[in-house]
Design an enzyme around this catalytic site. Structure first.
Site, PDB file in Angstrom:
ATOM      1  N   ASP A 113      68.399  22.555  86.527  1.00 31.01           N
ATOM      2  CA  ASP A 113      68.576  23.252  85.251  1.00 31.01           C
ATOM      3  C   ASP A 113      67.526  22.756  84.254  1.00 31.01           C
ATOM      4  O   ASP A 113      67.013  21.633  84.382  1.00 31.01           O
ATOM      5  CB  ASP A 113      69.959  22.980  84.677  1.00 31.01           C
TER       6      ASP A 113
HETATM    7  N1  URA Z   1      73.834  20.325  89.295  1.00 30.56           N
HETATM    8  C1  URA Z   1      73.748  20.862  88.063  1.00 30.56           C
HETATM    9  O1  URA Z   1      74.740  21.118  87.413  1.00 30.56           O
HETATM   10  N2  URA Z   1      72.521  21.146  87.584  1.00 30.56           N
HETATM   11  C2  URA Z   1      71.390  20.869  88.257  1.00 30.56           C
HETATM   12  O2  URA Z   1      70.301  21.138  87.759  1.00 30.56           O
HETATM   13  C3  URA Z   1      71.498  20.309  89.530  1.00 30.56           C
HETATM   14  C4  URA Z   1      72.734  20.044  90.033  1.00 30.56           C
END
Ligand code: URA
Length: 240
Positions: free
Chosen positions: A100
C-alpha cells in the site's frame, strides 16, 4: 545473441547500441566489430575497452518509502520504478506484488516475469514478514487469534505467526504469513481490535530488507538471494 542485444542488456537503447558499434567503440574478443548482428557471447563484449555488464534478467530490492505507489507508472504520484535509474527503467522492470502507498519496506523488482509470478502466487506460498506498530497492548490472545486463522469480512485468513516485540499503549510485533490479499495485514490487526499505526515489510522468502538501504535506496540482489528465491519457487536446483 546479437551484438546490439548484448549492449541493450547492458542498458543501452538499440539505437544507441548501433551508434556505438558504428563508431568503432565496441570490441568482441579484443577486436573492433561494426556488425550489430554479429553473434556474440556477452562476456566477450567490451565498450571503450571495458567489459559490459549485460544481465539477461535484473533482480533488485528497494526500500520503499511511504507515499510512493507500487506500480510502474502513475500520472500523479512517484512510483517504485521511478525511483530507479533510467538504465533499469528501460529494461521494463516491474515490482513483485504490491505494498500500500503508506506501507514502507522491502519491494523486489525484476524483469523475470516467471519468478515474479511465482512469488505472488498462492501456490508457492512465499513467506512474508512485516513489522507492525499498532494501537493498544497485544497479548497471547492475539497470538492465538492469528495462529487460528482470522475471519475477515470476505475470507478467513490462513494461520499466521504473531511475534510480540513490545506491548503497551502501542505495540510492536512481527507478523509472518504466506498470503497477500488486499490490505490483509491491516485488516487482520483491525479484526483483533488493534488498528495499525505503521507497517513495514522486512522479508520475502529468503530475502531480507538490507539495513544499509535508506528509504528510497535500492541494490541488486546477490547471487545467493536470487538462487534462494528461485529455489523456493521451484525454478531451478538453487544453491544456498
Ligand atoms: N498488508 C497490508 O495491509 N498492506 C500491505 O501493503 C501489505 C500487506
Amino acid at each position: 545473441m546479437r551484438l546490439d542485444k548484448a549492449l541493450s542488456l547492458a542498458g543501452h537503447t538499440r539505437s544507441e547500441a548501433r551508434r556505438l558499434i558504428a563508431q568503432g567503440r565496441v570490441q568482441v574478443s579484443g577486436a573492433v566489430v561494426r556488425d550489430a548482428g554479429r553473434n556474440v557471447s556477452s562476456g566477450d563484449v567490451m565498450l571503450d575497452g571495458a567489459p559490459i555488464d549485460a544481465q539477461e534478467e535484473i533482480y533488485l530490492m528497494l526500500h520503499k518509502p511511504a507515499g510512493v505507489v507500487t506500480a510502474t507508472e502513475d500520472k500523479r504520484l512517484l512510483t517504485v520504478v521511478s525511483l530507479l535509474p533510467e538504465i533499469y527503467q528501460r529494461r521494463k522492470i516491474g515490482p513483485v506484488g504490491r505494498l500500500d502507498r503508506d506501507v514502507t519496506g522491502l519491494v523486489l523488482l525484476t524483469t523475470d516475469g516467471q519468478l515474479a509470478h511465482r512469488l505472488i502466487s498462492p501456490r508457492w506460498k512465499a513467506e512474508k514478514c512485516y513489522r507492525a506498530r499498532c494501537e493498544g497492548a497485544l497479548d497471547a490472545n492475539d497470538v492465538a487469534a492469528f495462529a487460528g486463522g482470522l475471519m475477515l469480512s470476505d475470507f478467513t485468513a490462513a494461520p499466521a505467526r504473531l511475534e510480540i516485540l513490545e506491548s503497551g499503549e502501542t505495540s510492536l510485533a512481527d507478523v509472518i504469513l504466506t498470503e497477500g490479499k488486499f490490505h490483509q495485514v491491516k485488516r487482520m490487526f483491525a479484526a483483533v481490535g488493534h488498528p495499525l499505526i505503521t507497517l513495514q515489510r522486512l522479508r520475502i522468502g529468503c530475502v531480507t530488507l538490507d539495513e544499509a538501504l535508506a528509504p528510497g535506496e535500492y541494490r541488486l540482489l546477490t547471487e545467493a538471494e536470487i538462487a534462494g528465491l528461485k529455489k523456493m519457487s521451484d525454478l531451478d536446483g538453487g544453491c544456498i
